[in-house]
Enzyme design. Structure first.
Site, PDB file in Angstrom:
ATOM      1  N   TYR A   1       0.840  -1.203   0.000  1.00  0.00           N
ATOM      2  CA  TYR A   1       0.000   0.000   0.000  1.00  0.00           C
ATOM      3  C   TYR A   1       0.875   1.253   0.000  1.00  0.00           C
ATOM      4  O   TYR A   1       1.815   1.381   0.779  1.00  0.00           O
ATOM      5  CB  TYR A   1      -0.916   0.008   1.231  1.00  0.00           C
TER       6      TYR A   1
ATOM      7  N   ASN B   1       1.558  10.599   6.282  1.00  0.00           N
ATOM      8  CA  ASN B   1       0.613   9.710   6.954  1.00  0.00           C
ATOM      9  C   ASN B   1       0.932   9.607   8.448  1.00  0.00           C
ATOM     10  O   ASN B   1       1.370   8.577   8.934  1.00  0.00           O
ATOM     11  CB  ASN B   1       0.676   8.335   6.279  1.00  0.00           C
TER      12      ASN B   1
ATOM     13  N   GLN C   1     -19.575  30.233  56.681  1.00  0.00           N
ATOM     14  CA  GLN C   1     -18.527  29.593  55.890  1.00  0.00           C
ATOM     15  C   GLN C   1     -18.402  30.304  54.547  1.00  0.00           C
ATOM     16  O   GLN C   1     -19.297  31.030  54.129  1.00  0.00           O
ATOM     17  CB  GLN C   1     -18.858  28.114  55.678  1.00  0.00           C
TER      18      GLN C   1
ATOM     19  N   ARG D   1     -14.857  27.637  48.886  1.00  0.00           N
ATOM     20  CA  ARG D   1     -14.917  26.485  49.791  1.00  0.00           C
ATOM     21  C   ARG D   1     -14.816  25.158  49.052  1.00  0.00           C
ATOM     22  O   ARG D   1     -14.224  24.207  49.562  1.00  0.00           O
ATOM     23  CB  ARG D   1     -16.193  26.562  50.626  1.00  0.00           C
TER      24      ARG D   1
ATOM     25  N   GLU E   1     -13.714  10.682   2.096  1.00  0.00           N
ATOM     26  CA  GLU E   1     -12.816  10.007   1.155  1.00  0.00           C
ATOM     27  C   GLU E   1     -13.388   8.683   0.677  1.00  0.00           C
ATOM     28  O   GLU E   1     -12.919   7.617   1.027  1.00  0.00           O
ATOM     29  CB  GLU E   1     -11.441   9.827   1.830  1.00  0.00           C
TER      30      GLU E   1
ATOM     31  N   ASN F   1     -14.057   5.535   2.672  1.00  0.00           N
ATOM     32  CA  ASN F   1     -12.947   4.762   3.234  1.00  0.00           C
ATOM     33  C   ASN F   1     -12.672   5.227   4.661  1.00  0.00           C
ATOM     34  O   ASN F   1     -12.460   4.422   5.564  1.00  0.00           O
ATOM     35  CB  ASN F   1     -11.699   4.940   2.361  1.00  0.00           C
TER      36      ASN F   1
END
Length: 724
Positions: free
Chosen positions: A99, A265, A355, A361, A490, A493
Site C-alpha cells: 500500500y 501519513n 462559611q 470552599r 474520502e 474509506n
C-alpha cells in the site's frame, strides 16, 4: 525472624515507591519538571531525537524558542531506520504489492502502478488542496478577518509538527531514508517554516494535507511557500520554498518510494498543537490555584476549606488532594485569610455567613477532576509524540509490512476534548470568584467594583465583570465536543475519523480565552488586596480617633474601664457599618457610621443614670469622628493612589501568593487603579492612568509569552513538598 524482617523491609520499600510515584504523578511536579527542562533548552541544551524520549517541553522549546535539535547518534537507532528502508527497497525491487508504494491511496487503493517515484508526486499533488492567501500584498478591500491568521497555521505549530514527525520516522517503522529525516531537521535549523493551511485535516489518515506542505517544501515545490528570515517576530517574509532552500544552500529531496506517505501519513500536527496546548493548560491549572489562594485572601476567607482532613482523610481523590494541598501551602503566613475557624456562640456570629461560599470552599473539589483530566491528557499526548503513526508499518527485523491504522488520532481527540472541558471548568470557577469579588453584597466589605475612590464616580471593575461573563460564555461554547461532528470522508474509506487537529485548534482558542479571563481576575485581585491594606490602615486610624474622642468628651462621665468597653463596642460597630455601607461616598459613609453609634451611646448614658452633659455631647462626638475619619480616608486614598505607600502596599498581608502580586505591581508596573477618579478626571482620560484593558493586556501578554511560567514555577519551587 530474619525473613520476617526482610518482608517488612520489602513492604516499606514498596510503600515508599508507591508514595514517590504518587508525588511525581501530581500536576505540580509535571509542571515543575517540564519547566526546568524547557529552561535548559532555552539556555542551550540540545533536543535529542531518538523516537522514544521526546517530551512536551522539548516540543515547546523547538516550536516556540527555536531550540537546537539533533538526531540521535546511536548506531542502533540509525540501523533501525536503514533496515526498514531496506525492506521497502526490496519490496519495490521484487515487485511486491505494498500500500502506498505500488497502490493508490485510501479508497483508491485498488489502483496499481510500477512507478513508485511518480506515485509520491501524485500523493503530494492531491493533498496540496488547502486555502492560503495568494500573496501578502495590500488588499483593495478590508477583509473580515486577518488573511494570514484566518487561513494559515502559526509557525510554532508547524515547527512542533516537524519535530514530532522526525521523532516518529526515526523509530524505524516507516521505511524512509535517514537523509529524509535529516532534511526535515535542516528546515528547523534554518528556521524555514512551511506556510500550512489552518484547515483541511480530519486527522484520520493522519494530518495528510498539512504534512504535504512540509513534504512540498522538502522537494522545493515552487508553489509551496515558506516563512524565512532571522526570527519569528523579526523581518520574516513569505517566499517560495525553492528560493528559501537555495538561499540556505539546502539541497531539495527527491522522494523515494513510500517516503511521501512516510511524511504525510501521521498525526504530527494534531500531536504538536495538543502538546503546545497542554503546556499552557498545565500552567493555567496551577495559576488557577494561585488565583484561588489570592482570592481567599482578597475575600478574607478561611484556610479551613483546604484543611487536610477534608481532602486527604475524608475524600482522597488525587486531584482534590493536590489542589487543596497547594492552596493550603500558598496561604501560610497570610494575614488576610483566617487560619482557623473559631468556635463562637450563636449570638456572636448572628447574621454572619458561617462559611465561605462555594467558589472558594469547594474549589479543591471543583479543580481536582480538572487536574486529573489534564494529567491523563499529558500521558496520552506524550505517548503519541513517541509513537509511529503512519501506514503501512515496516518491521525491519522480520521484513514484514503491516497494514493498520495508527494514524487514527482519537487518542489526541479525547485528550483535547477533556482538556478543553477542564479549561471551561477552570474558567467558570475563576469567573465565579471574580464576580463575587466585585459585588459589595458578597465581598466582605470591599467597595463596589473595587473602586478606590468615591463609588459615585468610579465603576472600576464593572466593565471587567461584564467582560469576564463574555469570556466564560465563550469557554462554555468552545467546551462542546468536536468529535460528535465526525463525517464519513474520502469515498467512505474514512467513515470514522478523529478530527483531532480541529479539536486541538479549538483547545488553543479556549486556552487563549481562559488566559484573558485569568488576566482580568488577577488584575482585580491585586486591586482588592490593595484595598484591604488601605482599609486596615483606615481601621487603625479610626480606632485611634474613636479612642481620642471618647477620652476627650466622656472622660468626666465614665471610668477608664467603661471608656475602654465603650471604645471597643463603638469600634466593632464602625467595622460592621463600614462593611454594610461600601456603596456610599466617603462623606456619607462616615456620617452613616457615626449615626449607628447614637443608639449605643444613648443606652450607655441612660442605662444606670442620666448624664445630660454626656447626652448633649453625642452630636459633637459623632461630628468630630465623621469629619476626622473622612479626612483620614481621603489622605489614605491619596497616598495609596499616588504611590506614596510604595508599589506593593499589601505585600506584608499576603502569604506565599506575594510573589505573583509583586510581579504584577513591580515587574509589569501595573499600579493601583483610581487616580483619575480621585482627581475627578482633572486631566481627562488616559493621561494619569492607562486604560483598564491595557493593564489587563500586560498581564495577558506575560502569561502568553511565558514570563508568568517563571513566576509560578519559582513560587511553587519554594513551597514545602507534600507528604501526602
Amino acid at each position: 525472624m530474619p525473613s520476617e524482617l526482610f518482608d517488612l523491609d520489602n513492604a516499606r520499600a514498596a510503600r515508599d515507591t508507591f508514595l514517590d510515584a504518587r508525588r511525581t504523578a501530581t500536576l505540580l511536579h509535571k509542571f515543575l519538571d517540564s519547566h526546568r527542562e524547557l529552561k535548559s533548552y532555552k539556555n542551550g541544551r540540545t533536543i535529542n531525537v531518538d523516537g522514544h524520549t521526546l517530551s512536551l517541553a522539548a516540543v515547546t522549546a523547538a516550536a516556540r524558542y527555536n531550540a537546537n535539535v539533533e538526531l540521535s547518534q546511536s548506531a542502533q537507532v540509525k540501523e533501525g531506520v536503514e533496515k526498514s528502508r531496506a525492506v521497502i527497497a526490496e519490496k519495490v525491487e521484487q515487485g511486491t504489492s505494498v500500500y502506498g508504494v505500488s497502490t493508490g491511496f485510501g479508497g483508491s487503493a485498488d489502483t496499481r502502478t510500477d512507478q513508485p517515484l511518480k506515485l509520491q508526486q501524485a500523493l503530494l499533488q492531491h493533498q496540496h488542496a488547502g486555502v492560503l492567501p495568494s500573496s501578502s500584498k495590500t488588499l483593495g478591500v478590508l477583509p473580515l478577518m486577518d488573511p494570514m491568521a484566518a487561513t494559515s497555521m502559526p509557525e510554532a505549530w508547524v515547527r512542533g509538527a516537524m519535530l514530532i514527525r522526525m521523532n516518529s520516522l526515526i523509530r524505524g517503522h516507516s521505511g524512509v531514508r535517514w537523509e529524509l529525516i535529516e532534511k526535515i531537521n535542516d528546515l528547523l535549523r534554518a528556521n524555514i517554516t512551511p506556510v500550512v493551511p489552518l484547515r483541511s485535516s480530519i486527522s484520520a489518515s493522519g494530518d495528510l494535507s498539512p504534512l504535504s506542505y512540509v513534504a512540498g517544501t522538502l522537494t522545493a515545490n515552487p508553489s509551496i511557500r515558506v516563512f524565512d528570515g532571522p526570527s519569528a517576530f523579526g523581518a520574516r517574509k513569505m517566499v517560495s520554498s525553492r528560493d528559501a532552500l537555495a538561499a540556505h544552500k539546502i539541497k531539495p529531496v527527491t522522494l523515494a518510494s513510500k517516503e511521501g506517505l512516510g511524511i504525510l501519513n501521521g498525526t504530527a500536527f494534531s500531536a504538536a498543537v495538543a502538546s503546545l496546548a497542554l503546556t499552557e493548560a498545565t500552567h493555567l491549572a496551577l495559576l488557577a490555584q494561585v488565583c484561588t489562594a489570592l482570592g481567599t485572601e482578597a475575600l478574607c476567607g478561611t484556610t479551613g476549606s483546604y484543611a487536610p482532613f477534608i481532602h486527604v482523610t475524608a475524600r482522597p481523590h488525587p486531584g482534590q488532594i493536590e489542589a487543596a494541598n497547594n492552596m493550603w501551602n500558598l496561604l501560610q503566613g497570610s494575614k488576610l485569610a483566617s487560619g482557623h475557624e473559631e468556635e463562637v456562640s450563636i449570638n456572636q456570629d448572628k447574621y454572619e455567613l458561617r462559611q465561605d461560599r462555594y467558589p472558594l470552599r469547594t474549589s479543591p473539589q471543583f479543580l481536582g477532576p480538572q487536574i486529573e483530566d489534564i494529567l491523563a491528557a499529558l500521558a496520552s499526548v506524550t505517548q503519541e509524540c513517541n509513537s509511529t503513526t503512519d501506514n503501512p508499518l515496516v518491521d525491519g527485523n522480520t521484513g514484514e509490512v503491516h497494514h493498520g491504522g495508527n494514524f487514527q488520532a482519537m487518542a489526541i481527540s479525547n485528550a483535547m476534548e477533556k482538556t478543553r472541558l477542564a479549561v471551561h471548568h477552570i474558567g467558570k470557577l475563576m469567573f465565579s470568584q471574580s464576580t463575587e469579588l466585585v459585588n459589595p453584597a458578597m465581598n466582605h466589605g470591599l467597595p463596589p467594583s473595587l473602586a478606590a475612590s468615591d463609588p459615585s464616580l468610579n465603576y472600576h471593575g464593572k466593565g471587567v465583570d461584564i467582560a469576564t461573563a463574555a469570556y466564560v460564555s465563550e469557554l462554555g461554547y468552545l467546551a462542546n465536543p468536536v468529535t460528535t461532528h465526525i463525517q464519513s470522508a474520502e469515498m467512505h474509506n474514512q467513515a470514522v475519523n478523529s478530527l483531532a487537529l480541529i479539536s486541538a485548534r479549538a483547545t488553543v482558542t479556549s486556552l487563549d480565552v481562559l488566559t484573558i479571563l485569568m488576566s482580568s481576575y488577577l488584575y482585580l485581585l491585586c486591586q482588592a488586596v490593595d484595598l484591604r491594606a488601605l482599609r486596615r490602615d483606615l481601621d487603625v486610624g479610626v480606632r485611634a480617633i474613636i479612642a481620642e474622642e471618647v477620652s476627650k468628651l466622656f472622660s468626666n462621665n465614665l471610668s477608664s474601664e467603661e471608656m475602654d468597653l465603650l471604645h471597643s463596642s463603638l469600634y466593632s460597630k464602625y467595622q460592621h457599618t463600614m462593611d454594610k455601607t461600601t456603596t456610599m461616598d466617603a462623606v456619607d459613609q462616615m456620617k452613616e457610621v457615626t449615626a449607628s453609634f447614637a443608639p449605643m451611646l444613648v443606652e450607655v448614658f441612660t442605662s444606670t443614670r442620666v448624664m445630660p452633659d454626656a447626652l448633649s455631647a453625642i452630636p459633637r462626638f459623632r461630628s468630630n469622628i465623621s469629619s476626622r475619619a473622612t479626612q483620614l480616608f481621603d489622605r489614605l486614598r491619596a497616598s495609596y493612589l499616588s504611590g506614596e505607600r510604595g508599589a506593593t502596599p499589601a505585600s506584608s498581608l499576603l502569604g506565599r501568593t506575594r510573589s505573583v502580586y509583586e510581579f504584577i505591581r513591580v515587574s509589569l508596573g501595573i499600579r493601583m487603579h483610581g487616580s483619575e477618579n480621585y482627581s475627578a478626571f482633572a486631566n481627562g482620560l488616559g493621561v494619569d492612568d492607562p486604560t483598564i484593558g491595557q493593564n489587563i493586556s500586560s498581564i495577558y501578554e506575560a502569561i502568553r509569552d511565558g514570563k508568568f511560567h517563571d513566576v509560578v514555577a519559582d513560587l511553587f519551587e519554594a513551597l514545602p513538598r507534600s507528604k501526602l
